[in-house]
Design a protein around this motif. Structure first.
Motif, PDB file in Angstrom:
ATOM      1  N   GLU A 294      -3.270   5.911 -13.245  1.00 13.26           N
ATOM      2  CA  GLU A 294      -3.207   6.927 -14.290  1.00 13.26           C
ATOM      3  C   GLU A 294      -3.509   8.321 -13.722  1.00 13.26           C
ATOM      4  O   GLU A 294      -2.850   9.305 -14.091  1.00 13.26           O
TER       5      GLU A 294
ATOM      6  N   LYS B 164      -0.517   9.571 -11.560  1.00 13.06           N
ATOM      7  CA  LYS B 164       0.586  10.007 -12.425  1.00 13.06           C
ATOM      8  C   LYS B 164       0.258  11.329 -13.108  1.00 13.06           C
ATOM      9  O   LYS B 164       1.135  12.197 -13.259  1.00 13.06           O
ATOM     10  N   HIS B 165      -0.999  11.488 -13.512  1.00 13.74           N
ATOM     11  CA  HIS B 165      -1.407  12.729 -14.173  1.00 13.74           C
ATOM     12  C   HIS B 165      -1.270  13.919 -13.225  1.00 13.74           C
ATOM     13  O   HIS B 165      -0.713  14.963 -13.609  1.00 13.74           O
TER      14      HIS B 165
ATOM     15  N   LYS C 235       0.581  14.201 -10.613  1.00 14.26           N
ATOM     16  CA  LYS C 235       2.002  14.428 -10.335  1.00 14.26           C
ATOM     17  C   LYS C 235       2.651  15.195 -11.484  1.00 14.26           C
ATOM     18  O   LYS C 235       3.460  16.113 -11.261  1.00 14.26           O
ATOM     19  N   SER C 236       2.281  14.841 -12.719  1.00 11.50           N
ATOM     20  CA  SER C 236       2.860  15.518 -13.884  1.00 11.50           C
ATOM     21  C   SER C 236       2.440  16.978 -13.963  1.00 11.50           C
ATOM     22  O   SER C 236       3.133  17.801 -14.566  1.00 11.50           O
TER      23      SER C 236
ATOM     24  N   HIS D  67       5.543   1.930  -7.357  1.00  9.59           N
ATOM     25  CA  HIS D  67       5.635   2.784  -8.540  1.00  9.59           C
ATOM     26  C   HIS D  67       4.493   3.789  -8.590  1.00  9.59           C
ATOM     27  O   HIS D  67       4.574   4.777  -9.314  1.00  9.59           O
ATOM     28  N   GLY D  68       3.462   3.557  -7.789  1.00  8.37           N
ATOM     29  CA  GLY D  68       2.365   4.514  -7.701  1.00  8.37           C
ATOM     30  C   GLY D  68       2.349   5.252  -6.374  1.00  8.37           C
ATOM     31  O   GLY D  68       2.236   6.479  -6.331  1.00  8.37           O
TER      32      GLY D  68
ATOM     33  N   LEU E  87       4.639   8.267  -5.347  1.00  7.99           N
ATOM     34  CA  LEU E  87       4.383   9.574  -5.952  1.00  7.99           C
ATOM     35  C   LEU E  87       3.650  10.539  -5.013  1.00  7.99           C
ATOM     36  O   LEU E  87       3.624  11.738  -5.268  1.00  7.99           O
TER      37      LEU E  87
END
Length: 242
Positions: free
Chosen positions: A103, A106-107, A109-110, A135-136, A139
């Motif tokens: 999480e 992904k945060h 990266k966003s 998938h992680g 990134l």
């Protein structure tokens, strides 16, 4: 220092650099299980955290030598490493992200915050641990493994070189000039924490629950340049402008 104490920060964070084993994925528990198999085969062990805490984050050969010496194993470090790889190869499919890790990746990266992975694991182990977790890990903007030729021999953690290489790669990729003091380093082990502090970053320290009683004087070690969390889920992202 109580593990939930929060320190203040007066710098802007422009990049985040991460350790992997025991921080992002559950490999510390896998390492314990596989090492216990090897030790039991030689009538030794089990591995306890008062020993294990001194192995975390070290380059493979250095950690191997410590294990051999501690348990008086009749092996060279090369023999130990071959045996280790053989036993561990059956376990890498069990690697999984720890709470809050995916999480957070992904945060960041966003939010377009550059992220680098800086692991003491060699490239072979890194690839085998993470091939089902792409998938992680796909990134990350930069990935540096412990056997990277840009890291001089004998300069693994607790030396800061791996973090320096990771930041250099981020800056070269984006044409930026991010400084170490602009970075958060995320770590679980004492050698990596020392490396992050020597690098000049602010360190987010997330130790394994089994290691907590053996951490020693964390206030003195961090010296105001980091905080300890129980989990990556507990990171107050807004506090760091993330």
């Amino acid at each position: 220092m109580p593990i939930d104490d929060v320190l203040t920060l007066d710098r802007k964070i422009r990049a985040c650099l991460f350790d992997m084993d025991g921080l992002l994925i559950n490999t510390e528990d896998i390492y314990t299980a596989t090492l216990n198999e090897i030790l039991a085969h030689h009538g030794k062990g089990p591995l306890t955290w008062d020993v294990k805490i001194h192995l975390q984050g070290l380059p493979g050969p250095v950690a191997a030598e410590k294990v051999i010496k501690t348990y008086d194993l009749p092996l060279t470090w090369e023999e130990y490493e071959r045996l280790n790889v053989e036993v561990q190869s059956n376990k890498w499919g069990d690697c999984a992200f720890l709470p809050g890790a995916l999480e957070l990746i992904k945060h960041l990266k966003s939010k377009n915050i550059p992220i680098a992975l800086c692991t003491s694991s060699g490239k072979y182990k890194f690839e085998n641990k993470t091939k089902h977790l792409q998938h992680g890990f796909e990134l990350f903007d930069a990935v540096v493994t412990g056997d990277d030729k840009r890291i001089p021999e004998g300069r693994g953690k607790p030396f800061p070189d791996i973090w320096q290489v990771g930041l250099k790669q981020l800056n070269e990729a984006d044409g930026t000039d991010i400084k170490p003091e602009d970075c958060l380093v995320f770590e679980d082990g004492i050698p990596g924490v020392k490396a992050g502090l020597a690098f000049g970053a602010y360190v987010i320290w997330v130790p394994h629950p089994g290691a907590v009683e053996y951490l020693g004087d964390t206030v003195q070690l961090l010296n105001g340049n980091g905080e300890i969390l129980k989990s990556l889920e507990d990171l107050e992202k807004s506090k760091y402008g993330l």
